[in-house]
Scaffold this motif. Structure first.
Motif, short mmCIF file in Angstrom:
data_model
loop_
_atom_site.label_atom_id
_atom_site.label_comp_id
_atom_site.label_asym_id
_atom_site.label_seq_id
_atom_site.Cartn_x
_atom_site.Cartn_y
_atom_site.Cartn_z
N ILE A 24 -4.68 2.27 17.36
CA ILE A 24 -4.24 3.65 17.52
C ILE A 24 -2.87 3.81 16.88
CG2 ILE A 24 -3.62 5.42 19.20
CD1 ILE A 24 -5.59 3.99 21.13
N SER A 25 -2.76 4.78 15.99
CA SER A 25 -1.50 5.01 15.28
C SER A 25 -0.39 5.35 16.27
CB SER A 25 -1.68 6.15 14.28
OG SER A 25 -0.47 6.38 13.59
N GLY A 26 0.73 4.67 16.14
CA GLY A 26 1.88 4.94 16.98
C GLY A 26 1.84 4.24 18.33
N ALA A 27 0.73 3.55 18.64
CA ALA A 27 0.63 2.87 19.92
C ALA A 27 1.55 1.65 19.94
CB ALA A 27 -0.81 2.44 20.19
N THR A 28 2.18 1.43 21.05
CA THR A 28 3.05 0.27 21.20
C THR A 28 2.29 -0.81 21.93
OG1 THR A 28 4.97 1.74 21.36
CG2 THR A 28 5.24 -0.52 22.15
N PRO A 29 2.12 -1.98 21.32
CA PRO A 29 1.39 -3.04 22.01
C PRO A 29 2.15 -3.51 23.25
CG PRO A 29 2.30 -3.86 19.94
CD PRO A 29 2.61 -2.40 20.01
N GLU A 30 1.44 -3.67 24.33
CA GLU A 30 2.05 -4.13 25.57
C GLU A 30 1.76 -5.62 25.75
OE1 GLU A 30 4.06 -2.38 27.41
OE2 GLU A 30 3.79 -0.55 26.26
N LEU A 31 2.21 -6.42 24.79
CA LEU A 31 1.92 -7.85 24.84
C LEU A 31 2.61 -8.55 25.99
CD1 LEU A 31 1.89 -8.90 21.10
CD2 LEU A 31 -0.03 -8.49 22.62
N VAL A 32 3.73 -8.02 26.46
CA VAL A 32 4.43 -8.66 27.57
C VAL A 32 3.51 -8.67 28.79
CG1 VAL A 32 6.38 -8.48 29.16
CG2 VAL A 32 6.72 -8.10 26.72
N THR A 33 2.89 -7.54 29.08
CA THR A 33 1.96 -7.45 30.20
C THR A 33 0.74 -8.32 29.95
OG1 THR A 33 2.71 -5.21 30.63
CG2 THR A 33 0.63 -5.86 31.63
N ALA A 34 0.19 -8.26 28.74
CA ALA A 34 -1.01 -9.03 28.42
C ALA A 34 -0.74 -10.52 28.54
CB ALA A 34 -1.49 -8.70 27.01
N ILE A 35 0.40 -10.95 28.09
CA ILE A 35 0.75 -12.37 28.15
C ILE A 35 0.84 -12.83 29.61
CG2 ILE A 35 2.63 -14.00 27.70
CD1 ILE A 35 2.95 -12.62 24.98
N GLN A 36 1.40 -11.99 30.49
CA GLN A 36 1.47 -12.33 31.91
C GLN A 36 0.09 -12.30 32.56
OE1 GLN A 36 4.24 -9.35 33.17
NE2 GLN A 36 6.04 -10.60 32.70
N MET A 37 -0.70 -11.31 32.22
CA MET A 37 -2.03 -11.19 32.82
C MET A 37 -2.93 -12.36 32.46
SD MET A 37 -2.74 -7.09 32.45
CE MET A 37 -4.46 -7.26 32.84
N THR A 38 -2.77 -12.92 31.26
CA THR A 38 -3.63 -14.02 30.83
C THR A 38 -3.06 -15.39 31.19
OG1 THR A 38 -2.56 -14.11 28.66
CG2 THR A 38 -4.52 -12.70 28.86
N HIS A 119 -3.05 -6.41 13.49
CA HIS A 119 -2.99 -6.20 14.94
C HIS A 119 -3.46 -7.45 15.68
CE1 HIS A 119 -3.08 -3.72 18.59
NE2 HIS A 119 -4.28 -4.22 18.84
N VAL A 120 -4.59 -8.00 15.24
CA VAL A 120 -5.14 -9.22 15.85
C VAL A 120 -4.16 -10.39 15.68
CG1 VAL A 120 -6.96 -10.97 15.60
CG2 VAL A 120 -7.54 -8.53 15.62
N ALA A 121 -3.63 -10.56 14.47
CA ALA A 121 -2.69 -11.65 14.22
C ALA A 121 -1.45 -11.52 15.10
CB ALA A 121 -2.30 -11.68 12.74
N GLY A 122 -1.00 -10.30 15.35
CA GLY A 122 0.15 -10.08 16.23
C GLY A 122 -0.12 -10.52 17.65
N ILE A 123 -1.30 -10.20 18.15
CA ILE A 123 -1.67 -10.62 19.50
C ILE A 123 -1.72 -12.15 19.57
CG2 ILE A 123 -3.56 -10.66 21.20
CD1 ILE A 123 -4.24 -7.78 20.19
N VAL A 124 -2.31 -12.75 18.56
CA VAL A 124 -2.45 -14.20 18.54
C VAL A 124 -1.09 -14.88 18.43
CG1 VAL A 124 -3.31 -16.17 17.20
CG2 VAL A 124 -4.78 -14.17 17.57
N GLY A 125 -0.25 -14.46 17.46
CA GLY A 125 0.91 -15.29 17.20
C GLY A 125 2.15 -14.62 16.68
N ALA A 126 2.37 -13.34 17.01
CA ALA A 126 3.62 -12.72 16.57
C ALA A 126 4.81 -13.51 17.12
CB ALA A 126 3.70 -11.26 17.04
N ASP A 127 5.89 -13.54 16.34
CA ASP A 127 7.09 -14.23 16.77
C ASP A 127 8.28 -13.49 16.20
OD1 ASP A 127 8.85 -16.05 17.86
OD2 ASP A 127 8.57 -17.53 16.27
N GLY A 128 8.83 -12.59 17.00
CA GLY A 128 9.96 -11.77 16.56
C GLY A 128 10.25 -10.73 17.62
N VAL A 129 10.24 -9.45 17.22
CA VAL A 129 10.43 -8.37 18.18
C VAL A 129 9.32 -8.44 19.23
CG1 VAL A 129 10.47 -5.87 18.47
CG2 VAL A 129 11.60 -6.91 16.51
N VAL A 130 8.11 -8.72 18.79
CA VAL A 130 6.96 -8.92 19.67
C VAL A 130 6.62 -10.40 19.66
CG1 VAL A 130 4.50 -8.38 19.98
CG2 VAL A 130 6.07 -6.60 19.18
#
Length: 176
Positions: A24-38, A119-130
């Motif tokens: 979704i354009s402009g959506a902010t990934p909530e990886l912090v929550t996802a990382i905790q949930m998993t 998007h998928v690569a960011g969920i898997v292994g982003a290393d920076g702001v996210v």
């Protein structure tokens, strides 16, 4: 006729595969929550697992390797160290689309022009702001979709064979 040739053990049709939905354009990934949930936060902070030494193939729309959270470059020594564009920007296997173009024009640059693979690569292994689930992985980007439309099963199998030849440990296929 083909099935009767000695050595032929099976015959499968080449089918069309739709591209995954775009983020979704402009959506902010909530990886912090996802990382905790998993439980990935525990694997990272308490157990020290980062994905270092693991090679993850993303078979998708490519990866925007210029993104700083994904390393900023492509090739040996980069986070996105492996990969190939099997189709080219204009490829589209959807024969109902006005941009139908089922002729692949492969090249050595698996950059993403659609967004889903990044998007998928960011969920898997982003290393920076996210920070992704495994921020230390090395990526392989195997682009099987053009900038829009669909692909064919035989192209996906070719990408899987490339990932195997590149000695990838994991193959991500968030397709269909």
């Amino acid at each position: 006729t083909l099935a009767r040739i000695p050595g032929v053990t099976a015959i499968y049709p080449v089918v069309e595969i739709d591209a995954p939905e775009q983020p979704i354009s402009g959506a902010t990934p909530e990886l912090v929550t996802a990382i905790q949930m998993t439980g990935a936060d525990i694997a990272q902070s308490e157990l020290g697992f980062t994905g270092a030494g693991i090679k993850v193939a993303v078979m998708d729309t490519g990866i925007d390797y210029d993104h700083p959270d994904l390393g900023g470059c492509f090739g040996p020594g980069c986070r996105v160290a492996y990969g190939y564009d099997l189709v080219g920007d204009d490829f589209n296997a959807d024969d109902t689309s006005p941009s139908f173009n089922p002729i692949p024009v492969p090249d050595d640059d698996p950059d993403d022009c659609q967004g889903h693979g990044t998007h998928v690569a960011g969920i898997v292994g982003a290393d920076g702001v996210v920070t992704g689930v495994a921020p230390g992985v090395t990526f392989g980007a195997y682009r099987v979709f053009g900038c829009e439309g669909s692909t064919f099963a035989d192209i996906m199998i070719e990408a899987m064979e490339m990932a195997l030849a590149d000695d990838m440990d994991i193959l991500n296929m968030s397709i269909g």
